[in-house]
Scaffold this active site. Structure first.
Site, PDB file in Angstrom:
ATOM      1  N   LYS A 115      -6.509   5.910 -19.962  1.00  0.00           N
ATOM      2  CA  LYS A 115      -6.708   6.329 -21.354  1.00  0.00           C
ATOM      3  C   LYS A 115      -5.456   5.964 -22.173  1.00  0.00           C
ATOM      4  CE  LYS A 115     -10.432   7.740 -19.479  1.00  0.00           C
ATOM      5  NZ  LYS A 115     -10.630   9.039 -18.859  1.00  0.00           N
ATOM      6  N   ARG A 122       0.845  -1.207   0.000  1.00  0.00           N
ATOM      7  CA  ARG A 122       0.000   0.000   0.000  1.00  0.00           C
ATOM      8  C   ARG A 122       0.880   1.257   0.000  1.00  0.00           C
ATOM      9  NH1 ARG A 122      -1.864   2.569   4.385  1.00  0.00           N
ATOM     10  NH2 ARG A 122      -1.995   0.737   5.698  1.00  0.00           N
ATOM     11  N   TYR A 146     -12.978  17.545 -16.573  1.00  0.00           N
ATOM     12  CA  TYR A 146     -13.620  16.228 -16.481  1.00  0.00           C
ATOM     13  C   TYR A 146     -14.784  16.321 -15.484  1.00  0.00           C
ATOM     14  CZ  TYR A 146     -13.782  11.115 -15.972  1.00  0.00           C
ATOM     15  OH  TYR A 146     -14.163   9.801 -15.947  1.00  0.00           O
ATOM     16  N   ASP A 171      -4.593  18.602 -15.539  1.00  0.00           N
ATOM     17  CA  ASP A 171      -4.931  17.267 -16.039  1.00  0.00           C
ATOM     18  C   ASP A 171      -4.414  17.207 -17.485  1.00  0.00           C
ATOM     19  OD1 ASP A 171      -6.247  15.062 -17.190  1.00  0.00           O
ATOM     20  OD2 ASP A 171      -7.981  15.273 -15.856  1.00  0.00           O
TER      21      ASP A 171
END
Ligand SMILES: *Cc1c(COP(=O)(O)O)cnc(C)c1O
Length: 381
Positions: free
Chosen positions: A200, A49, A102, A175
């Site tokens: 993407k 983690r 977004y 972004d």
């Protein structure tokens, strides 16, 4: 011999690969373990983690691609973005945000950060520096960009906005999912934090949900690490391994998406049933000039409005042979989607014109894709 990793294709192919460490394996192994033992000796890793060697290989490659010195992988693009915002914002702060970001990011500001955490937000269209200047308040901590932005691909002046922000002690987050680090490096233009949905083009095969952030400011050298660890927004090592696989063909894929994208955009632009194409690679696009200054190329995602009622256009697009209907983008397959299908007033809040259709041009033969679109659009005559 010192290897030269300054060229992008070399970077993604080899950087972070250490054959001597892994028995000469040309593909580094997947460390699919939770913990690292340390009775005899600690190798610096504790728990997946927190950190993992497979994840680190991918992070090194992406840091280099983004011309940064620090990158962190996350479970998704949204995990990378929300962690970045939580890292920089505190109650009482203010953010200036581009309206066409977004949509789930805008929703995070509107439903969580603003009403529940007392963070002020001012939305701007994004193509005018004066609008940013007017939106800045004494408590503004961040400017949030997405260039080109979602659905309408609005280009923002990263260098000028960063200069303005830094003169007031404000950090710039961007972004960079559309342009990818292959075509645009916002850190070199002055941005402080770059964020990506690796689901993407970085992933590129429609088989990974992941996200990443990159920085180069020494002050941000551990940026996002505390949030990722605390929220448990870590990526699975298997996904990181797949992402490294994807990065090896990343330059080739992006070159082809650019060629195909330009061809399809130019085809659409001259089609008699098309009203307007939104794609910064077209000279007719409002963002073309600025885009050319800050980008080296364009991906395969674009939008258009057709000269017919939107319901009829939707029916016509459903007859496409190569394009499937679906959200997301960045894979080898061509897709269409209908972001401009909602109520015009609701769409105006996110700067989407009514009747806007989006297509993601994949890696298929571009002439066949144009022929497919031609057949569908001609049914509208
Ligand atoms: C998809 C997307 C995201 C969110 O990424 P996930 O990996 O789906 O969480 C963020 N920004 C942009 C521009 C995107 O297209």
């Amino acid at each position: 011999m010192e290897k030269d990793y300054s060229k992008v294709p070399n970077t993604v192919a080899h950087l972070g690969d250490d054959y001597t460490q892994y028995l000469g394996a040309v593909v580094p192994p997947i460390f699919e373990n939770t913990l690292f033992t340390r009775k005899e000796k600690s190798f610096g890793y504790v728990y997946t983690r927190v950190d993992n060697p497979t994840v680190k290989v991918t992070e090194q490659k992406i840091a280099q691609l983004e011309k940064g010195n620090h990158a962190l992988l996350f479970a998704s693009g949204m995990a990378a973005i929300t962690s970045s915002l939580m890292a920089l914002l505190s109650s009482g702060d203010h953010a200036v945000v581009v309206r066409s970001v977004y949509v789930p990011v805008k929703a995070f500001f509107d439903t969580t950060l603003s009403p529940r955490y007392n963070i002020g937000v001012t939305y701007v269209h994004g193509d005018d520096l004066n609008e940013f200047e007017a939106a800045i308040q004494p408590n503004t901590k961040i400017i949030y960009l997405e260039s080109p932005s979602s659905n309408i691909f609005l280009v923002q002046d990263i260098a000028a906005i960063s200069k303005l922000a830094h003169s007031k002690g404000i950090k710039v987050l961007i972004d960079n999912t559309w342009a990818t680090p292959y075509f645009q490096n916002p850190l070199e233009l002055g941005a402080d934090v770059v964020m990506h949905s690796a689901s993407k083009y970085l992933g590129g095969h429609s088989d990974i949900i992941a996200g990443v952030i990159a920085t180069k400011d020494p002050e941000l050298s551990t940026f996002g690490w505390n949030e990722r660890t605390t929220y448990g927004a870590c990526v699975d090592p298997m996904k990181a391994w797949l992402l490294t696989r994807s990065l090896r063909s990343f330059p080739l894929r992006m070159e082809q998406h650019c060629k195909n994208g330009l061809k399809v955009a130019k085809f659409l632009e001259q089609h008699p049933m098309i009203e307007r194409v939104y794609y910064p690679g077209l000279e007719s696009d409002l963002g073309y000039k600025l885009g050319k200054k800050q980008m080296r190329g364009y991906c395969g995602l674009m939008s258009f409005i057709a000269k017919a009622p939107k319901e009829k256009v939707l029916q016509a697009l459903k007859s496409l042979q190569y394009f499937e209907e679906g959200p997301s983008w960045g894979g080898y397959e061509s897709l269409f989607n209908f972001p401009g299908g909602g109520e015009p007033e609701k769409l105006a809040e996110i700067d989407i014109p009514s009747g806007l259709f989006r297509i993601s041009v994949g890696l298929e033969d571009a002439d066949s894709l144009c022929g497919d679109l031609d057949n569908a659009l001609n049914t509208l005559k």
